[in-house]
Design an enzyme around this catalytic site. Sequence first.
Site, PDB file in Angstrom:
ATOM      1  N   GLU A  83       0.678  -1.491  -0.639  1.00 52.85           N
ATOM      2  CA  GLU A  83       0.221   0.006  -0.094  1.00 52.85           C
ATOM      3  C   GLU A  83       0.574   1.054  -0.435  1.00 52.85           C
ATOM      4  OE1 GLU A  83      -3.006  -0.171   3.086  1.00 52.85           O
ATOM      5  OE2 GLU A  83      -2.446  -2.224   4.017  1.00 52.85           O
ATOM      6  N   CYS A 120      -4.291  -4.159   3.175  1.00 53.78           N
ATOM      7  CA  CYS A 120      -3.502  -4.956   4.190  1.00 53.78           C
ATOM      8  C   CYS A 120      -4.068  -6.553   3.486  1.00 53.78           C
ATOM      9  CB  CYS A 120      -3.534  -4.943   5.415  1.00 53.78           C
ATOM     10  SG  CYS A 120      -3.137  -3.247   5.648  1.00 53.78           S
ATOM     11  N   HIS A 244      -5.018 -10.766  10.649  1.00 55.25           N
ATOM     12  CA  HIS A 244      -4.088  -9.346  10.677  1.00 55.25           C
ATOM     13  C   HIS A 244      -3.621  -9.036  11.487  1.00 55.25           C
ATOM     14  CE1 HIS A 244      -3.416  -6.196   8.799  1.00 55.25           C
ATOM     15  NE2 HIS A 244      -4.376  -5.315   8.885  1.00 55.25           N
TER      16      HIS A 244
HETATM   17  N1  COA Z   1      -3.119   1.276  30.259  1.00 56.87           N
HETATM   18  C1  COA Z   1      -4.044   0.487  29.591  1.00 56.87           C
HETATM   19  N2  COA Z   1      -4.301   0.687  28.604  1.00 56.87           N
HETATM   20  C2  COA Z   1      -4.817   1.991  28.060  1.00 56.87           C
HETATM   21  C3  COA Z   1      -3.930   2.914  28.679  1.00 56.87           C
HETATM   22  C4  COA Z   1      -3.698   2.496  30.427  1.00 56.87           C
HETATM   23  N3  COA Z   1      -2.638   3.810  30.324  1.00 56.87           N
HETATM   24  N4  COA Z   1      -5.074   4.054  28.084  1.00 56.87           N
HETATM   25  C5  COA Z   1      -5.862   3.589  26.864  1.00 56.87           C
HETATM   26  N5  COA Z   1      -5.606   2.352  27.316  1.00 56.87           N
HETATM   27  C6  COA Z   1      -6.505   2.333  25.940  1.00 56.87           C
HETATM   28  C7  COA Z   1      -7.625   1.810  25.651  1.00 56.87           C
HETATM   29  O1  COA Z   1      -8.745   1.356  26.530  1.00 56.87           O
HETATM   30  C8  COA Z   1      -7.935   1.050  24.127  1.00 56.87           C
HETATM   31  O2  COA Z   1      -8.478  -0.543  24.164  1.00 56.87           O
HETATM   32  P1  COA Z   1      -9.690  -0.794  24.309  1.00 56.87           P
HETATM   33  O3  COA Z   1      -9.675  -0.533  22.884  1.00 56.87           O
HETATM   34  O4  COA Z   1     -10.041  -1.637  24.869  1.00 56.87           O
HETATM   35  O5  COA Z   1     -10.739   0.179  25.116  1.00 56.87           O
HETATM   36  C9  COA Z   1      -6.293   1.007  23.417  1.00 56.87           C
HETATM   37  O6  COA Z   1      -5.373   1.012  25.296  1.00 56.87           O
HETATM   38  C10 COA Z   1      -6.089   2.343  22.412  1.00 56.87           C
HETATM   39  O7  COA Z   1      -6.245   3.233  23.455  1.00 56.87           O
HETATM   40  P2  COA Z   1      -7.226   4.901  22.872  1.00 56.87           P
HETATM   41  O8  COA Z   1      -8.289   5.851  23.425  1.00 56.87           O
HETATM   42  O9  COA Z   1      -8.441   3.964  22.169  1.00 56.87           O
HETATM   43  O10 COA Z   1      -6.134   4.337  21.301  1.00 56.87           O
HETATM   44  P3  COA Z   1      -6.375   6.266  20.263  1.00 56.87           P
HETATM   45  O11 COA Z   1      -7.888   6.304  20.224  1.00 56.87           O
HETATM   46  O12 COA Z   1      -5.548   7.010  20.181  1.00 56.87           O
HETATM   47  O13 COA Z   1      -5.994   5.354  18.769  1.00 56.87           O
HETATM   48  C11 COA Z   1      -6.543   3.132  17.543  1.00 56.87           C
HETATM   49  C12 COA Z   1      -6.294   3.503  18.933  1.00 56.87           C
HETATM   50  C13 COA Z   1      -6.488   2.121  17.276  1.00 56.87           C
HETATM   51  C14 COA Z   1      -7.710   3.805  16.787  1.00 56.87           C
HETATM   52  C15 COA Z   1      -5.434   3.918  16.837  1.00 56.87           C
HETATM   53  O14 COA Z   1      -4.051   3.672  16.940  1.00 56.87           O
HETATM   54  C16 COA Z   1      -5.804   4.111  15.241  1.00 56.87           C
HETATM   55  O15 COA Z   1      -6.366   4.723  14.690  1.00 56.87           O
HETATM   56  N6  COA Z   1      -4.798   2.752  14.110  1.00 56.87           N
HETATM   57  C17 COA Z   1      -4.891   2.773  12.545  1.00 56.87           C
HETATM   58  C18 COA Z   1      -5.656   2.130  12.260  1.00 56.87           C
HETATM   59  C19 COA Z   1      -5.968   0.436  12.572  1.00 56.87           C
HETATM   60  O16 COA Z   1      -4.854   0.148  12.688  1.00 56.87           O
HETATM   61  N7  COA Z   1      -7.337   0.038  12.866  1.00 56.87           N
HETATM   62  C20 COA Z   1      -7.210  -1.263  13.330  1.00 56.87           C
HETATM   63  C21 COA Z   1      -8.165  -2.299  11.478  1.00 56.87           C
HETATM   64  S1  COA Z   1      -7.018  -2.363  10.303  1.00 56.87           S
END
Ligand code: COA
Length: 445
Positions: A83, A120, A244
Amino acid sequence: MNEVGIDGVEIRTGKLQLDLAETFAPAQGEDPGKYTKGLGLRASSLPDVYEDIVTMGANAAHRLMERKGVDLEDIGRIDVATESAFDKSKPVSTYVAGCLEQVFAGDLHHANKGERKFACVSGTQALDDAFNWIRAGRSRGRKALVIATDTALYERDDPGEATQGAGAVAMLIDEDPDVASFSTLQGYGSADETDFLKPNQQFPSVDGKRSMQVYLARMREALEDLETAGADTHPDNFALIPFHTPFPGMVKKAAVLGYRHCIRGTDIEAEIADEIGRQPRPEAFDDGEAYLDALKEYTDKLAETTQYAEWYERTVAPTLGISEHVGNWYTGSVHIARAAGLKAAAEDARDLTGQQMLVASYGSGAQAEIHAETIQPGWADEISQLSIDEQIQNRYDLSFEEYEQIHDVHNHDAETDLEPLTTPDGEFVFDGWGRMGERKYTYVE
Ligand code: COA
């Protein structure tokens, strides 16, 4: 009919690492636990100045071919899944072929080359193409080289920045494979979605939370479609289940939902019914929301059972052992999950020959594909030759300032001059631009 599948695999990581807990979290003002516990990631692999999708792919293919004693004349097809392509016309596979022709005798003029795109999931689609080409009797005894390679970079300060990664997986597809053969049964879950896309731009537009929902929804459809095709998905049928893995936390969410689906109506559901009851069935509820609440409550209890914990530790946890150190490699992620699972099994001296893996791929946009693979007698020997642990160990550990610079180096819209942070050694390197704007590569002894 002969088995067809993965005869050999090689993994190449970018040579830099960004430590998420020590370096990234403090700079972002975040608790390190968000990355290490929440996402399940310790570090991201990033490419040095002279690395890109071509060098990583060609370096992986070079080592794989040398190790397996494969010459250029043995390769009938090269497909690159990515990609991160930098050219809308000339495929990355032609650049990789040019690299390989620098170090092996002969040429690849006879080989069919192409590029596969579907976020992916395209690495898995390229494996499919290779399988079909061999099974159709068109390979003339030659092997297919499939390379999944990406620099998975996000815009600075995008929530996805924590899940970045860079690396390549090269796989040789052949008859009588050493690692794993492919089943002809496949399940698909595919829909027109806008969770992650790059409309003529380098860095993705991402709706991260939505992409997680779409991942789960399409995976469920693919599992149902696989069952419709006739597969028996009882959880005990599989020694390993590589998913994945954009980040290990995503797989944790998918695994419990998959387990719940696959135990429905089985001996396992009956065995744990005394402890947590039977799964709610929609027909027992007048209102859809009450059904979903009951299902969530059951799923939370299921995740706490010994049966689930043992299954997860045996089939899923081992597949995450590389991802947690390297981040998301997009097209390569499910293939490093397969390799990580087999590597952990070999280290634990598990005898997996003849056993099955259930491989669950996903690409945003969106499509999931699930199929089974049968582990072949040569698997442990082949997997024990991977050098990924040493590569991970030897990465240059970036300071945050260096990370900011290296992100700019790989940003097509930024102008930055940065000296390499590592020294090339027996590898292909990016070597500047040609007269028509093409990228040039050299092999450094
Ligand atoms: N200790 C433990 N866990 C913690 C924490 C801490 N101090 N702070 C946050 N977390 C957890 C959250 O609860 C969350 O877990 P949950 O989903 O089980 O509730 C996780 O860590 C991630 O935190 P979050 O605030 O949701 O992160 P974010 O909103 O900044 O980003 C994604 C998370 C995945 C949306 C972001 O990384 C992203 O956009 N990634 C790219 C897209 C992707 O990979 N998509 C997946 C499908 S292909």
